[in-house]
Design a protein around this motif. Structure first.
Motif, PDB file in Angstrom:
ATOM      1  N   SER A  76      -5.443  -8.226   4.647  1.00 43.75           N
ATOM      2  CA  SER A  76      -6.236  -7.198   4.318  1.00 43.75           C
ATOM      3  C   SER A  76      -6.611  -6.227   5.594  1.00 43.75           C
ATOM      4  O   SER A  76      -6.437  -4.882   5.591  1.00 43.75           O
ATOM      5  N   THR A  77      -6.861  -7.132   6.656  1.00 44.53           N
ATOM      6  CA  THR A  77      -7.399  -6.182   7.711  1.00 44.53           C
ATOM      7  C   THR A  77      -6.014  -5.527   8.429  1.00 44.53           C
ATOM      8  O   THR A  77      -6.198  -4.535   8.842  1.00 44.53           O
ATOM      9  N   LEU A  78      -4.930  -6.205   8.223  1.00 44.79           N
ATOM     10  CA  LEU A  78      -3.744  -5.462   9.057  1.00 44.79           C
ATOM     11  C   LEU A  78      -2.991  -4.687   8.017  1.00 44.79           C
ATOM     12  O   LEU A  78      -1.969  -3.858   8.416  1.00 44.79           O
ATOM     13  N   SER A  79      -3.236  -4.750   6.658  1.00 38.84           N
ATOM     14  CA  SER A  79      -2.620  -3.834   5.650  1.00 38.84           C
ATOM     15  C   SER A  79      -1.268  -4.500   5.604  1.00 38.84           C
ATOM     16  O   SER A  79      -0.259  -3.282   5.646  1.00 38.84           O
ATOM     17  N   GLU A  80      -0.688  -5.522   5.976  1.00 39.01           N
ATOM     18  CA  GLU A  80       0.703  -5.901   6.054  1.00 39.01           C
ATOM     19  C   GLU A  80       0.963  -7.287   5.140  1.00 39.01           C
ATOM     20  O   GLU A  80      -0.233  -7.956   4.930  1.00 39.01           O
TER      21      GLU A  80
END
Ligand SMILES: Nc1ncnc2c1ncn2[C@@H]1O[C@H](COP(=O)(O)OP(=O)(O)OP(=O)(O)O)[C@@H](O)[C@H]1O
Ligand SMILES: [Mg+2]
Length: 477
Positions: A76-80
């Motif tokens: 979720s931090t990287l949105s990947e």
């Protein structure tokens, strides 16, 4: 015509603008897609390295439970999307699906590439998510063998969406430009076309013989210059046409006058000949009288014909004056003695006077026979239009560059409204009276032409009932 050109012009520039926008869009689109893809690829690569270094230890130790706990927060931090694969291809952790649902990933392209060179990338359909994705996988190595793989992914659609947004913005801008071009183009073309339309109208009017229309010259550019030339042309055409018309009128008047002047004596001559044929020939006394009348009319005809010939000759461009030196004093003397009989008949006296020229005399260069004719015509008029017993004066004056001669009588004079016309051909103040004394109205026309040919001047002053003076000057050289 106007709308035709406006439509063509605006159509052409709109099409050009639209075409440029489309071409621009095409190249910008390609370039942008490349750019975004590269950006995405770099982001995935650095993030994959980051995540692999974070999870290196747990992967080597096969702490899959620990990995599964960390994955959601990192994803979720990287949105990947993040997938962790063990060395055998089994998915041990996955950010968007349960690992149990996934098949073996050993042969996925990015994974085989990572196995070969440490990092692998591929664009393909995701079996799991059912959409096009960009994958980057990093092999986590220990003792020279891969211990597992960290794989990051982003939907390619996202890249395409971004390109699409920019594509649409450029296109909208392009369409706005086309609309602007349409409006500005219409304005510019109209400002060019309106003067052209006006010029066309004036030119059409001219071609139909209407020279009254003129253009307002509003600018100093090519159109302004054209408008000014068109106005000038209209002015000149009008002048030329009016000259031609008056020339034509002069010609028809002339022909009518000549015919009339010839007809009168001819009719008379025929009348007397017919009378003679009808028997008057037998009556000797009358026959002689009739013949003398016929002779008089014949002489009149000869005079008219001679005068006309002289006039035509003076007017023809080829007329060359025979310039010779002669003394005006002698010429005046000769002409006056030629008239002594006619003057004596009417009890008139002719006085001759010379002023100046004490040293130089009255010598001048001119066409002597033609100047003689001038003097004859003027003295003839003075005698004809003056009563019995009147006095005629001929004054010759030697000026610096000219010789001036005036013929002065105290005869009938000419009414003011006629004086400026007596030099016209066939112009007679009182037709009946002039004809009675044998005048056809050509004498002064010949005088005027002759003097003008010599670059001299001629003018007339007259007072009704008091007398007339006609003066002419001739340059000495
Ligand atoms: N000295 C003059 N006094 C009064 N009227 C004159 C005099 N000279 C000319 N005119 C007027 O001007 C008219 C034109 O003169 P002009 O010499 O051209 O023609 P004309 O004498 O009638 O004929 P032509 O000279 O051809 O025989 C005359 O008919 C006459 O009415
Ligand atoms: Mg005359």
């Amino acid at each position: 015509m106007q709308h035709g050109i406006v439509r063509k012009f605006i159509g052409a520039i709109s099409l050009l603008t639209l075409l440029s926008v489309l071409i621009l869009n095409f190249f910008v689109g390609i370039k942008l897609k490349d750019y975004f893809e590269q950006q995405t690829s770099e982001r995935l690569r650095s993030n994959a390295r980051l995540v692999s270094s974070l999870l290196e230890q747990p992967l080597i130790e096969k702490d899959f439970e620990g990995i599964r706990e960390k994955i959601p927060a990192i994803a979720s931090t990287l949105s990947e999307r993040i997938t962790i694969i063990d060395s055998g291809g089994t998915v041990v952790a996955e950010s968007e699906r349960n690992t149990g649902q996934l098949d073996n990933h050993f042969m996925r392209l990015e994974v085989t590439r990572a196995r070969e060179s440490g990092i692998g990338e591929s664009n393909r359909m995701s079996d799991t998510l059912g959409k096009s994705m960009k994958y980057v996988a990093v092999a986590v190595m220990s003792d020279g063998t891969p211990q597992g793989y960290v794989r990051l992914a982003l939907p390619i659609e996202d890249i395409e969406d971004q390109v699409q947004v920019i594509y649409r913005t450029v296109l909208t801008g392009g369409l706005v430009a086309v609309v602007l071009v349409l409006i500005i183009g219409a304005f510019i073309t109209r400002s060019i076309i309106t003067p052209i339309t006006e010029m066309t109208e004036v030119a059409e009017a001219i071609s139909k013989g209407d020279f009254s229309k003129r253009l307002k010259v509003k600018s100093s550019d090519e159109l302004g210059v054209l408008a000014r030339s068109l106005n000038l042309m209209a002015d000149e055409l009008r002048q030329t046409i009016s000259n031609l018309k008056s020339m034509d009128k002069t010609r028809t008047d002339f022909v009518a006058n000549v015919s009339h002047e010839l007809k009168t004596p001819l009719t008379s001559i025929r009348g007397f000949i017919e009378t003679l044929e009808d028997g008057a020939l037998e009556d000797k006394a009358n026959a002689r009288r009739f013949l003398s009348i016929i002779k008089k009319h014949t002489n009149a005809l000869t005079n008219i014909t001679n005068d006309l010939l002289k006039l035509t000759e003076l007017e023809s461009a080829e007329t060359r004056l025979e310039m010779n030196p002669f003394d005006m004093k002698d010429l005046v003397g000769e002409v006056v003695s030629g008239f002594s009989y006619a003057a004596k008949q009417k009890g008139q006296t002719i006085r001759v006077e010379f002023r100046g020229g004490d040293e130089e005399g009255f010598l001048l260069y001119a066409d002597r026979p033609r100047i003689e004719q001038v003097l004859v015509n003027l003295i003839d008029n003075a005698i004809k239009y003056s009563p019995e017993g009147s006095r005629i004066k001929i004054i010759s004056e030697r000026l610096k560059y000219n010789v001036k001669v005036s013929v002065e009588d105290n005869g009938t004079g000419i009414p003011d409204e006629h004086t400026h016309r007596v030099f016209e051909r066939f112009y007679r103040v009182d037709k009946a009276r002039s004809r009675a004394v044998g005048g056809t109205g050509l004498g002064l026309a010949i005088v005027k032409h002759t003097v003008l040919l010599h670059r001299g001047e001629v003018y007339i002053t007259s007072n009704l009932g008091m007398g007339t003076t006609v003066t002419f000057t001739l340059p000495i050289n």
